[in-house]
Design an enzyme around this catalytic site. Structure first.
Site, mmCIF file in Angstrom:
data_model
loop_
_atom_site.group_PDB
_atom_site.id
_atom_site.type_symbol
_atom_site.label_atom_id
_atom_site.label_comp_id
_atom_site.label_asym_id
_atom_site.label_seq_id
_atom_site.Cartn_x
_atom_site.Cartn_y
_atom_site.Cartn_z
ATOM 1 N N HIS A 1 -1.675 -17.712 59.790
ATOM 2 C CA HIS A 1 -2.356 -18.453 58.620
ATOM 3 C C HIS A 1 -2.819 -16.704 57.778
ATOM 4 O O HIS A 1 -3.081 -16.192 57.991
ATOM 5 C CB HIS A 1 -3.768 -19.163 59.091
ATOM 6 C CG HIS A 1 -4.109 -19.575 57.514
ATOM 7 N ND1 HIS A 1 -3.178 -21.199 57.908
ATOM 8 C CD2 HIS A 1 -5.166 -19.539 57.305
ATOM 9 C CE1 HIS A 1 -4.136 -21.582 57.204
ATOM 10 N NE2 HIS A 1 -5.430 -20.551 56.401
ATOM 11 N N ARG B 1 -15.249 -31.275 49.017
ATOM 12 C CA ARG B 1 -15.669 -29.747 48.218
ATOM 13 C C ARG B 1 -15.059 -29.792 47.774
ATOM 14 O O ARG B 1 -15.758 -29.198 46.692
ATOM 15 C CB ARG B 1 -15.907 -29.280 49.149
ATOM 16 C CG ARG B 1 -16.781 -28.777 51.106
ATOM 17 C CD ARG B 1 -16.353 -28.610 52.204
ATOM 18 N NE ARG B 1 -15.901 -26.908 51.456
ATOM 19 C CZ ARG B 1 -14.903 -26.031 52.443
ATOM 20 N NH1 ARG B 1 -13.710 -26.682 53.217
ATOM 21 N NH2 ARG B 1 -15.015 -24.965 51.574
ATOM 22 N N SER C 1 -13.379 -25.321 58.353
ATOM 23 C CA SER C 1 -12.040 -25.846 57.780
ATOM 24 C C SER C 1 -11.034 -25.237 58.027
ATOM 25 O O SER C 1 -10.241 -25.055 58.686
ATOM 26 C CB SER C 1 -12.224 -26.663 56.062
ATOM 27 O OG SER C 1 -10.670 -26.274 55.909
ATOM 28 N N LYS D 1 -8.008 -26.225 61.672
ATOM 29 C CA LYS D 1 -6.633 -26.377 61.627
ATOM 30 C C LYS D 1 -5.913 -25.612 62.591
ATOM 31 O O LYS D 1 -4.763 -26.666 62.955
ATOM 32 C CB LYS D 1 -5.861 -26.822 60.261
ATOM 33 C CG LYS D 1 -6.807 -27.393 59.412
ATOM 34 C CD LYS D 1 -6.246 -27.172 58.109
ATOM 35 C CE LYS D 1 -7.079 -26.570 57.483
ATOM 36 N NZ LYS D 1 -8.009 -27.015 56.141
#
Ligand code: URA
Length: 458
Positions: A92, A178, A193, A197
């Protein structure tokens, strides 16, 4: 969201806001209460945004961040990949300009023995996400029936689908708030966050690329290391093998920015014609996954295995097979003619010397104006537009030679982009001193700086 037994009593949201405003620390039941209220609508947005702002200023302890991450994971589906054989790996990036490393690292990792079942969202940023890039391949499908997904994961060891609509719904709601209240840039909120995921997506091995610099969330390396340390710790506590590369995003990565252009560059890199920065980072990310999974004994061996898979063409073969397995027509990617923008304009070097710097954030803005980014998920993007850099930072220039190519829908747009691109570039008379692309790696054992890493990346 499944409710643990300890959520027996309700809290008063006003008290939770005051507690955080005054620097207090939440327990699991308070975080659970808040997220339950966010999802069922019993807590109004104005109270959630007040709490987000209190968190922005007061922060969250590591334990609170873990509790929040865990509660976000449980707010929706958690992918169970245990029925798919082999070690499942994921990578990621916190987001960069021209970052197509996923397209290169995924097939390399798959041919080296990992299984990649990746979920990728459509980007809301200035440039496309991995899902957007892959959609520039005609026919490519981002949704698969569960049986097809299982079959492809077993046959090809490589699947990429869009994020399930019920993955981490609490994050979707919180992120939207946000975004509207200037509370995105909070280390614990970003860490919770991103990691919720990644954890919900089920991989055993996770390699993060935490970027810093003009084109990234994090302004500098020190903050990127802090964010990475927090995310690595969250992954470790969730039982995953995890590490994070800290990398510079001052200039665009590689030569291409724009969806089809980036897919083309990924294929070129797998053919052996990659830009040095893109090749290095793709191999380092792949090697780290192999090392964490135990498929390489050392980081150096992981890098070498990835490099061999690139050099002998197995990575390219796997990339094309993967695209075809999901319906993609790869003929034009293999034979040329893949880039179909209506106008192509050459931007020429205005002087001789060296290309000193290219402002990644401004390039992202230019490419967004050309039509490659979106503001809302349902917005259509133009897969064909973008910029191809003939020169990269540190390259020598002769006045008038091609610096970049602009791919646009019209000549007018191309000319405006060309002018903006020149003002995003800085030139020098002498060879500029460029900092290393990879600043270091954060592992569960600590930080390893570039000076100690570079010998492994050869
Ligand atoms: N990316 C995410 O997924 N979440 C954040 O909070 C920031 C970047």
């Amino acid at each position: 969201m499944t409710e643990p037994d300890f959520v027996k009593r309700d809290f008063i949201m006003c008290d939770l806001i005051a507690k955080k405003r005054d620097g207090g620390e939440f327990g699991a039941a308070e975080i659970e209460f808040w997220l339950r209220g966010v999802l069922d609508g019993s807590i109004p947005d104005y109270q959630t945004t007040a709490l987000l702002m209190a968190i922005y200023f007061r922060g969250l302890s590591e334990h609170e961040t873990f509790l929040l991450t865990d509660a976000i994971v449980r707010s929706g589906d958690v992918l169970d990949l245990s029925h798919i054989p082999g070690c499942k790996a994921d990578k990621h990036s916190t987001g960069g300009v021209g970052d197509k490393t996923t397209l290169i690292a995924m097939p390399l990792a798959a041919v080296c023995g990992l299984t990649i079942v990746k979920m990728s969202g459509r980007s809301l940023g200035k440039t496309g996400g991995t899902a957007d890039k892959l959609e520039s391949v005609p026919g490519f499908r981002l949704t698969l029936e569960p049986a097809d997904l299982q079959h492809q994961a077993e046959a090809e060891r490589l699947v990429l689908i869009t994020q399930s609509s019920n993955l981490t719904p609490a994050d979707k709601r919180l992120y939207a708030l946000r975004d509207l209240t200037s509370t995105v840039d909070s280390l614990p909120l970003i860490a919770a966050s991103v990691m919720s995921k990644k954890i919900a997506a089920g991989a055993d091995v996770i390699v993060l690329d935490v970027k810093f610099g003009r084109g990234a969330f994090m302004p500098d390396a020190a903050n990127a290391v802090k964010l990475a340390e927090l995310m690595v710790e969250l992954g470790r506590q969730a039982g995953r093998k995890i590490a994070a590369l800290i990398t510079s995003m001052e200039a665009p990565l590689g030569r291409a920015v724009g969806n089809a252009l980036e897919v083309w560059e990924a294929a070129e890199t797998l053919r052996g014609y990659g830009a040095p920065d893109l090749r290095l980072l793709s191999l380092a990310l792949t090697g780290e996954q192999l090392y964490l999974a135990g498929l390489a004994e050392t980081r150096r061996q992981g890098f070498r295995l990835a490099a061999q898979a690139l050099e002998d063409g197995r990575g390219l073969t796997k990339f094309l097979r993967f695209l075809r397995a999901q319906g993609g027509d790869t003929a034009k990617l293999e034979q040329g003619g893949f880039l179909l923008a209506k106008t192509v304009l050459v931007v020429r070097a205005p002087r001789g010397g060296y290309l000193q710097a290219v402002d990644a954030a401004r390039v992202a803005g230019i490419v967004q104006h050309l039509g490659a980014g979106r503001l809302r998920v349902e917005d259509k993007i133009d897969h064909q537009v973008g910029v191809w850099f003939d020169k990269q930072c540190g390259d020598k220039l002769t006045s008038g030679e091609p610096l970049a190519h602009i791919y646009a829908e019209s000549e007018e747009q191309a000319k405006a982009a060309a002018a903006a691109l020149l003002s995003a570039c800085t030139f020098s008379d002498t060879l500029p001193e460029l900092p290393p692309l990879i600043y270091g790696v954060v592992t569960t054992e600590g930080f390893i700086p570039w000076t100690e890493l570079q010998q492994d990346y050869q």
